[in-house]
Scaffold this motif. Structure first.
Motif, PDB file in Angstrom:
ATOM      1  N   SER A  72      21.061  46.626 -47.880  1.00  0.00           N
ATOM      2  CA  SER A  72      20.931  48.025 -47.624  1.00  0.00           C
ATOM      3  C   SER A  72      22.277  48.831 -48.001  1.00  0.00           C
ATOM      4  O   SER A  72      23.279  48.210 -47.489  1.00  0.00           O
ATOM      5  N   LEU A  73      22.199  50.139 -48.135  1.00  0.00           N
ATOM      6  CA  LEU A  73      23.269  50.813 -48.501  1.00  0.00           C
ATOM      7  C   LEU A  73      23.181  52.391 -47.695  1.00  0.00           C
ATOM      8  O   LEU A  73      22.330  52.872 -47.936  1.00  0.00           O
ATOM      9  N   GLU A  74      24.394  52.475 -46.889  1.00  0.00           N
ATOM     10  CA  GLU A  74      24.174  53.870 -46.465  1.00  0.00           C
ATOM     11  C   GLU A  74      25.492  54.495 -46.878  1.00  0.00           C
ATOM     12  O   GLU A  74      26.489  54.411 -46.932  1.00  0.00           O
ATOM     13  N   VAL A  75      25.072  55.998 -47.435  1.00  0.00           N
ATOM     14  CA  VAL A  75      26.044  56.924 -47.875  1.00  0.00           C
ATOM     15  C   VAL A  75      26.188  58.205 -46.892  1.00  0.00           C
ATOM     16  O   VAL A  75      24.960  58.651 -46.669  1.00  0.00           O
ATOM     17  N   THR A  76      27.251  58.276 -46.415  1.00  0.00           N
ATOM     18  CA  THR A  76      27.229  59.688 -45.475  1.00  0.00           C
ATOM     19  C   THR A  76      28.393  60.402 -46.242  1.00  0.00           C
ATOM     20  O   THR A  76      29.488  60.096 -46.751  1.00  0.00           O
TER      21      THR A  76
END
Length: 80
Positions: A72-76
């Motif tokens: 999983s990859l989360e970009v904020t």
């Protein structure tokens, strides 16, 4: 002169410098053909590099069928 706080740090630096010198010898030979490297010298360089530079190897991660590995990859984004 003040005593060194971390004596191991000095040894690590020395090892890195020596390793970089060995790599320079190999690069010079490979890129320009400078200097003749005998088989015994090449073996010695190989042994010393193995002891001072970590070997880069590939690692494959896998899960079993009931518990697969998920990526999983989360970009904020933040306002500057």
């Amino acid at each position: 002169m003040a005593a060194r706080l971390n004596k191991l740090h000095t040894e690590e630096i020395r090892l890195k410098i020596k390793a970089s010198q060995l790599v320079n010898v190999l690069q010079d030979h490979a890129l320009s053909g400078k200097g003749d490297i005998s088989p015994t010298r090449m073996k010695a360089i190989e042994i010393l590099l193995r002891k001072s530079v970590p070997d880069l190897s590939s690692i494959q991660l896998s899960g079993d069928e009931s518990n697969p590995i998920r990526q999983s990859l989360e970009v904020t984004f933040r306002d500057a």
